[in-house]
Structures are given as C-alpha cells and as structure tokens.
Write a protein that holds these residues in place. Structure first.
Motif, mmCIF file in Angstrom:
data_model
loop_
_atom_site.group_PDB
_atom_site.id
_atom_site.type_symbol
_atom_site.label_atom_id
_atom_site.label_comp_id
_atom_site.label_asym_id
_atom_site.label_seq_id
_atom_site.Cartn_x
_atom_site.Cartn_y
_atom_site.Cartn_z
ATOM 1 N N SER A 100 1.865 -28.464 -161.148
ATOM 2 C CA SER A 100 0.370 -27.868 -159.943
ATOM 3 C C SER A 100 -0.994 -28.217 -161.212
ATOM 4 N N PHE A 104 -4.256 -29.902 -156.815
ATOM 5 C CA PHE A 104 -2.704 -31.051 -156.547
ATOM 6 C C PHE A 104 -1.734 -29.632 -156.685
ATOM 7 N N ASN A 105 -1.132 -30.013 -155.230
ATOM 8 C CA ASN A 105 0.457 -29.010 -155.700
ATOM 9 C C ASN A 105 1.535 -30.354 -155.587
ATOM 10 N N TYR A 106 2.846 -30.369 -156.851
ATOM 11 C CA TYR A 106 4.106 -30.891 -156.351
ATOM 12 C C TYR A 106 5.026 -29.653 -156.376
ATOM 13 N N SER A 111 8.335 -33.228 -152.914
ATOM 14 C CA SER A 111 7.240 -33.711 -153.859
ATOM 15 C C SER A 111 7.620 -34.566 -155.290
ATOM 16 N N PHE A 117 3.317 -36.205 -158.656
ATOM 17 C CA PHE A 117 1.604 -36.548 -159.250
ATOM 18 C C PHE A 117 1.519 -37.841 -160.480
ATOM 19 N N LEU A 165 -7.325 -35.422 -149.176
ATOM 20 C CA LEU A 165 -6.118 -33.848 -149.975
ATOM 21 C C LEU A 165 -6.842 -32.790 -149.978
#
Length: 213
Positions: A100, A104-106, A111, A117, A165
């Motif tokens: 994260s 951007f949150n993976y 994910s 990412f 996004l």
C-alpha cells in the motif's frame, strides 16, 4: 566564251528534285506538328479516392478518429505488459506480500500485493510511452521538440492515471446509491472514465503538448 546553257540545263533537274525533296520534308514536318484531336481516354479513378477526398475535406474529424482508434495500440501494450508482469513478478518471483502506497492499495485478496503493483507500474509506463509516440508521430504529426512534449505528456499521463484510480470508486458508489446494481455501476464508471480521458487529453495533446508549428 564558254557555253553555259547546256551546263545550266543539266543542273536544272537536280535543283528541281532538291526543291521537291525540301517541299516533301516541310510537308511531313507540318503534318507531324499538327495537333491530333484523339478521343480523350477516361481517367481511371484511383482506389480510395473518395475516402482521400473526405479526409482532405475534414482533417480535424479524421484526426479525432485516428486519436481514438490508434489509442488502442497502447491498450494492447498494456494488456501484454500485464500478462508478462504477472508471470514474472507474481508467478515466477512470488512477490505477493500486501502493498500500500498513497492511492495504490494492493492488500486485498486477488490484488497480488507488491507483484500486482509492479505489474501495474510496468504496464502503465510502457503503454504511455507507446501512446506518446503514436499520438505525436501518427495522429498529430507534430514537429514540436521531443523533449518539450515529453515532460508535458508525463504530467498528463500522471493526471490520467490518478483519475482512473480514484474516480471509478466514487462513480460506482454514486450509481449504486441511485439504485443500479454493481455490474451496471462499474460499466457506467468505466464509460465516464473513458469519456473524461478523451475530453481532457485530446485538446491538451493537440494545442499544448504536440502542436504543429
């Protein structure tokens, strides 16, 4: 005194023949120089002539069509890079730890964490590079400085990525609040994203980033 009468008489036929030859040559020259009125041949229409005429008459519309059609080259590049990135970063290297950073949150399931990412980053960078070259050389045919256009395009690309996004989440939530199901809401969000990207990027590319001098 010499008798020149017979000599002149002998030369006379030769002079007559010479005169006749000159007259014949002049007649042939005159005949050859006379313009001929042949039946004109019909010009064979060139293939694509109507399309070319339309393009010449509507250059701005054709440019806008090219802008949208050739943008698919970057889309294809993005898909290919995503497949390669997933195979390398996720499957081969196993970089699946939750990640994260800023927007951007993976961290959610599916994910792929850090690998997801890195895959996104690789795909987006390659897609934007391809799109920059395609738009500058094929669509707008710009003669602007490459370096000057590059940093402007980088700013636009970052803006578009951030909007892509962030905006869909808000649009999806808004549509669901209006009573739409999740599938329809996601489709509407995708359409809004695409239209907004076109509305913003096309005039900026044409008049600011890649203008013709």
């Amino acid at each position: 005194m010499r008798d020149t009468t017979s000599k002149e008489a002998k030369q006379a036929p030769s002079a007559v023949l010479a005169d006749e030859g000159n007259s014949s040559a002049a007649s042939e020259t005159q005949t050859d120089s006379t313009p001929r009125h042949d039946t004109p041949k019909r010009a064979t229409p060139k293939r694509g002539g109507a399309i070319r005429s339309w393009i010449d008459a509507h250059p701005n519309i054709w440019e806008f069509i090219l802008f949208n059609v050739l943008s698919n080259i970057s889309t294809i590049t993005r898909f290919v890079a995503a497949w390669v990135g997933t195979a390398v970063f996720v499957s081969a290297m196993g970089l699946t730890a939750p990640f994260s950073f800023l927007i951007f949150n993976y961290t959610s399931a599916g994910s792929h964490g850090l690998g997801g990412f890195l895959t996104f980053l690789l795909a987006e960078v390659l897609a934007q590079i391809v799109n920059f070259i395609v738009q500058m050389k094929w669509v707008f045919k710009s003669d602007s400085s490459f370096a000057d256009a590059a940093w402007k395009y980088a700013m636009l690309a970052v803006l578009i990525v951030v909007v892509n996004l962030v905006l869909p989440g808000y649009v999806t939530s808004l549509c669901i609040g209006w009573g739409m199901n999740s599938g329809v809401a996601a489709t509407v969000a995708s359409v809004v994203n695409t239209l907004l990207a076109v509305i913003v990027s096309y005039p900026l590319l044409k008049f600011w980033i890649m203008p013709k001098k």
